[in-house]
Scaffold this active site. Structure first.
Site, PDB file in Angstrom:
ATOM      1  N   GLY A 210      15.368  43.134 -21.019  1.00 20.76           N
ATOM      2  CA  GLY A 210      14.560  42.929 -22.215  1.00 20.76           C
ATOM      3  C   GLY A 210      14.625  41.489 -22.686  1.00 20.76           C
ATOM      4  O   GLY A 210      14.941  40.569 -21.932  1.00 20.76           O
ATOM      5  N   ILE A 211      14.344  41.311 -23.958  1.00 19.31           N
ATOM      6  CA  ILE A 211      14.351  39.982 -24.545  1.00 19.31           C
ATOM      7  C   ILE A 211      15.680  39.805 -25.283  1.00 19.31           C
ATOM      8  O   ILE A 211      16.318  40.787 -25.645  1.00 19.31           O
ATOM      9  CB  ILE A 211      13.164  39.833 -25.529  1.00 19.31           C
ATOM     10  CG1 ILE A 211      12.881  38.385 -25.863  1.00 19.31           C
ATOM     11  CG2 ILE A 211      13.339  40.690 -26.763  1.00 19.31           C
ATOM     12  CD1 ILE A 211      11.561  38.186 -26.609  1.00 19.31           C
ATOM     13  N   GLY A 212      16.089  38.563 -25.503  1.00 18.80           N
ATOM     14  CA  GLY A 212      17.272  38.342 -26.335  1.00 18.80           C
ATOM     15  C   GLY A 212      18.299  37.482 -25.638  1.00 18.80           C
ATOM     16  O   GLY A 212      18.140  37.096 -24.474  1.00 18.80           O
ATOM     17  N   ALA A 213      19.356  37.183 -26.383  1.00 18.79           N
ATOM     18  CA  ALA A 213      20.351  36.227 -25.911  1.00 18.79           C
ATOM     19  C   ALA A 213      21.087  36.743 -24.668  1.00 18.79           C
ATOM     20  O   ALA A 213      21.373  35.961 -23.749  1.00 18.79           O
ATOM     21  CB  ALA A 213      21.347  35.939 -27.033  1.00 18.79           C
ATOM     22  N   GLU A 233       9.636  46.304 -17.872  1.00 24.70           N
ATOM     23  CA  GLU A 233       8.570  46.602 -18.839  1.00 24.70           C
ATOM     24  C   GLU A 233       8.174  45.308 -19.545  1.00 24.70           C
ATOM     25  O   GLU A 233       7.097  45.184 -20.069  1.00 24.70           O
ATOM     26  CB  GLU A 233       9.028  47.644 -19.850  1.00 24.70           C
ATOM     27  CG  GLU A 233      10.118  47.158 -20.786  1.00 24.70           C
ATOM     28  CD  GLU A 233      10.771  48.269 -21.566  1.00 24.70           C
ATOM     29  OE1 GLU A 233      10.816  49.406 -21.064  1.00 24.70           O
ATOM     30  OE2 GLU A 233      11.249  47.999 -22.675  1.00 24.70           O
TER      31      GLU A 233
HETATM   32  N1  COA Z   1      27.396  47.947 -36.901  1.00 27.42           N
HETATM   33  C1  COA Z   1      26.839  47.138 -37.836  1.00 27.42           C
HETATM   34  N2  COA Z   1      25.963  46.153 -37.536  1.00 27.42           N
HETATM   35  C2  COA Z   1      25.648  45.987 -36.250  1.00 27.42           C
HETATM   36  C3  COA Z   1      26.183  46.795 -35.232  1.00 27.42           C
HETATM   37  C4  COA Z   1      27.109  47.798 -35.601  1.00 27.42           C
HETATM   38  N3  COA Z   1      27.650  48.602 -34.683  1.00 27.42           N
HETATM   39  N4  COA Z   1      25.693  46.398 -34.057  1.00 27.42           N
HETATM   40  C5  COA Z   1      24.855  45.384 -34.311  1.00 27.42           C
HETATM   41  N5  COA Z   1      24.844  45.134 -35.622  1.00 27.42           N
HETATM   42  C6  COA Z   1      24.044  44.089 -36.297  1.00 27.42           C
HETATM   43  C7  COA Z   1      24.258  42.724 -35.662  1.00 27.42           C
HETATM   44  O1  COA Z   1      25.358  42.051 -36.245  1.00 27.42           O
HETATM   45  C8  COA Z   1      22.944  42.055 -35.953  1.00 27.42           C
HETATM   46  O2  COA Z   1      22.951  41.660 -37.303  1.00 27.42           O
HETATM   47  P1  COA Z   1      22.306  40.254 -37.746  1.00 27.42           P
HETATM   48  O3  COA Z   1      20.849  40.411 -37.436  1.00 27.42           O
HETATM   49  O4  COA Z   1      22.625  40.199 -39.193  1.00 27.42           O
HETATM   50  O5  COA Z   1      22.983  39.226 -36.902  1.00 27.42           O
HETATM   51  C9  COA Z   1      21.939  43.196 -35.826  1.00 27.42           C
HETATM   52  O6  COA Z   1      22.680  44.385 -36.055  1.00 27.42           O
HETATM   53  C10 COA Z   1      21.293  43.291 -34.463  1.00 27.42           C
HETATM   54  O7  COA Z   1      22.269  43.315 -33.465  1.00 27.42           O
HETATM   55  P2  COA Z   1      22.050  42.532 -32.087  1.00 27.42           P
HETATM   56  O8  COA Z   1      23.197  42.781 -31.207  1.00 27.42           O
HETATM   57  O9  COA Z   1      21.708  41.110 -32.362  1.00 27.42           O
HETATM   58  O10 COA Z   1      20.755  43.275 -31.570  1.00 27.42           O
HETATM   59  P3  COA Z   1      19.714  42.854 -30.490  1.00 27.42           P
HETATM   60  O11 COA Z   1      18.630  42.063 -31.113  1.00 27.42           O
HETATM   61  O12 COA Z   1      20.413  42.282 -29.290  1.00 27.42           O
HETATM   62  O13 COA Z   1      19.104  44.282 -30.121  1.00 27.42           O
HETATM   63  C11 COA Z   1      19.148  46.617 -29.653  1.00 27.42           C
HETATM   64  C12 COA Z   1      19.960  45.315 -29.672  1.00 27.42           C
HETATM   65  C13 COA Z   1      20.038  47.704 -29.134  1.00 27.42           C
HETATM   66  C14 COA Z   1      18.660  46.953 -31.053  1.00 27.42           C
HETATM   67  C15 COA Z   1      17.915  46.400 -28.718  1.00 27.42           C
HETATM   68  O14 COA Z   1      18.354  46.065 -27.434  1.00 27.42           O
HETATM   69  C16 COA Z   1      17.058  47.654 -28.629  1.00 27.42           C
HETATM   70  O15 COA Z   1      16.213  47.860 -29.468  1.00 27.42           O
HETATM   71  N6  COA Z   1      17.295  48.527 -27.616  1.00 27.42           N
HETATM   72  C17 COA Z   1      16.566  49.784 -27.450  1.00 27.42           C
HETATM   73  C18 COA Z   1      15.332  49.629 -26.646  1.00 27.42           C
HETATM   74  C19 COA Z   1      15.568  49.117 -25.272  1.00 27.42           C
HETATM   75  O16 COA Z   1      16.680  49.038 -24.785  1.00 27.42           O
HETATM   76  N7  COA Z   1      14.509  48.764 -24.572  1.00 27.42           N
HETATM   77  C20 COA Z   1      14.563  48.252 -23.226  1.00 27.42           C
HETATM   78  C21 COA Z   1      14.580  46.762 -23.131  1.00 27.42           C
HETATM   79  S1  COA Z   1      13.075  45.983 -23.717  1.00 27.42           S
END
Ligand code: COA
Length: 428
Positions: A210-213, A233
């Site tokens: 996916g997208i992201g760091a 995707e």
């Molecule tokens: N408890 C509290 N806060 C949490 C947490 C937890 N367990 N886990 C993450 N967070 C917070 C982070 O600190 C971050 O906060 P900030 O925005 O204030 O920094 C925020 O939630 C997002 O976390 P992050 O790890 O940066 O999320 P991400 O942008 O890397 O996305 C998913 C992670 C899981 C949400 C994302 O991958 C997703 O939507 N996955 C489902 C769909 C998918 O996998 N599709 C296929 C690929 S496209």
């Protein structure tokens, strides 16, 4: 061009009536001008539903003003709709991304009108859905009306994206830049995770990410890999860099050899220019790209996805923080399962070990009540944090808990061990 061309977005959406279900082209192809106009137009109508995957829309949705006029219905929740869903002003439908088109095709979900943003017609009168085919193709097949914004900035793409100009019931030409996503900033944690993932990826693997760091860090660590393939995707700038370096050749793919297969792209203008009229990149219906039967036909499929929380048994929460919906199921399970079924495949969940400045462990004894399990513990194989790799497949609950505690942040390990003994009654 025929007479259904109009001079403003407001006029283009005026063919939408009360009670209609409208699907909007999503991701970076979101027709922002049409959506903004629909929010105005809806004030003169009642009960319009706007269905979408993730959209890029302005932060101007005023739920109080739109109450009774328009409501969002989200198959995935992104930043613009998150607050609306969390406050009860919009609806969330948990569903595999692969199945959203099927909802339309099987008429489980009605579609009256589709809003799209397309590339200009070619000499054959064909426009394209550009950088986002996803479920839009299926929605168009089932809808009565299509409202189009023709934008010269939308790349012409190959695959399932072609649309005859004649299909449009209402068309407006608006020249606006597409939404861009800059690569996410890297930290030492994401770089470590990226390197660990890259070590799991063998030459000749076929990648989904996916997208992201984290995906960006993983791709950056694969610069010296050979003959990688892409069946995903979503397509982003990280992949572009590897293509330019020659690490991605798609040579070893059995399904669509020589081609990058994707359903949508999100990135910078450089990416969109690379995609424009590039037959090496094919944009296909997400019901096809994310079908496990299709995914598994490539060998060594590596799916790299992320999570919010993982419990000590390996249950992966990705769409909510407890009962608060954060994102969606998306294609995570489609690809995790597809990779598991592929010969030599590796389904990977990668996440930082902590959140909120190391105050919360994302490896949790149990999931927060209400948390959505997106990847079940039976589907989880590899979990990666900056502290290492936990391989869970075929492992007992006791072995899983041990492996996961080993990759938790050290400051939480003792407490996790205590909870494993007390809550899970495991002798570890
Ligand atoms: N408890 C509290 N806060 C949490 C947490 C937890 N367990 N886990 C993450 N967070 C917070 C982070 O600190 C971050 O906060 P900030 O925005 O204030 O920094 C925020 O939630 C997002 O976390 P992050 O790890 O940066 O999320 P991400 O942008 O890397 O996305 C998913 C992670 C899981 C949400 C994302 O991958 C997703 O939507 N996955 C489902 C769909 C998918 O996998 N599709 C296929 C690929 S496209």
């Amino acid at each position: 061009m025929s007479q259904n061309i109009v001079s403003s977005a407001r006029e283009a959406v005026s063919i939408i009536d009360s009670g209609e279900y409208v699907y909007t082209h999503s991701m970076a192809a979101t027709p922002v001008a049409l959506l903004e106009s629909l929010y105005e137009h809806a004030l003169t109508k009642k009960d319009i539903t706007v269905m979408q995957l993730h959209t890029e829309q302005p932060d101007t949705i005023d739920p109080e003003k739109l109450a009774g006029h328009l409501r969002n219905r989200c198959f995935f929740v992104g930043a613009p709709t998150r607050k609306l869903v969390q406050q009860g002003h919009a609806d969330y439908i948990p569903i595999f991304l692969s199945e959203v088109p099927q909802l339309f095709r099987r008429r489980v979900q009605k579609v009256d009108t589709v809003l799209v943003q397309v590339s200009p017609p070619d000499r054959h009168g064909m426009c394209t859905l550009g950088i986002s085919v996803e479920a839009t193709k299926a929605a168009i097949e089932m809808a009565d009306k299509v409202v189009a914004q023709i934008n010269p900035n939308m790349p012409r793409t190959h695959g399932d994206s072609f649309l005859g100009r004649k299909l449009f019931d209402s068309v407006v030409e608006i020249d606006t830049p597409l939404v861009e996503h800059r690569p996410a900033p890297q930290t030492e944690v994401t770089r470590k995770i990226g390197r660990l993932i890259a070590e799991l990826v063998e030459d000749g693997s076929c990648l989904q990410m996916g997208i992201g760091a984290i995906p960006d860090a993983a791709l950056a660590a694969m610069e010296n890999h050979k003959n990688l393939g892409i069946h995903t995707e979503m397509f982003s700038d990280g992949i572009l860099k590897l293509m330019k370096r020659g690490a991605i050749t798609n040579r070893n793919k059995t399904k669509h050899p020589g081609k990058v297969v994707t359903s949508f792209a999100m990135g910078t203008r450089e990416l969109y220019d690379f995609i424009d009229d590039n037959p090496e990149i094919v944009f296909l219906d997400v019901q096809y790209t994310n079908n496990t039967y299709v995914i598994r036909q490539n060998k060594k499929v590596v799916a790299i996805n992320s999570a919010l929380q993982v419990d000590l048994s390996g249950q992966v929460c990705a769409d909510s923080m407890g009962t608060r919906i954060y994102s969606g199921v998306g294609g995570q399970m489609d690809f995790m399962r597809g990779a598991a079924l592929s010969e030599g495949g590796k389904p990977i969940i990668a996440l930082p070990s902590t959140a909120k400045n190391d105050t919360i462990s994302r490896i949790a004894p149990v999931l927060t009540p209400g948390a959505g399990v997106v990847t079940t513990r039976a589907h989880a194989h590899y979990i990666v944090t900056e502290y290492g790799v936990a391989y869970l497949y075929g492992k007992s609950l006791r072995e899983r808990a041990r492996a996961l505690i080993n990759i938790a942040h050290p400051k939480f390990r003792e407490e996790l061990e205590r909870q494993a003994r007390e809550v899970w009654r495991l002798e570890i």
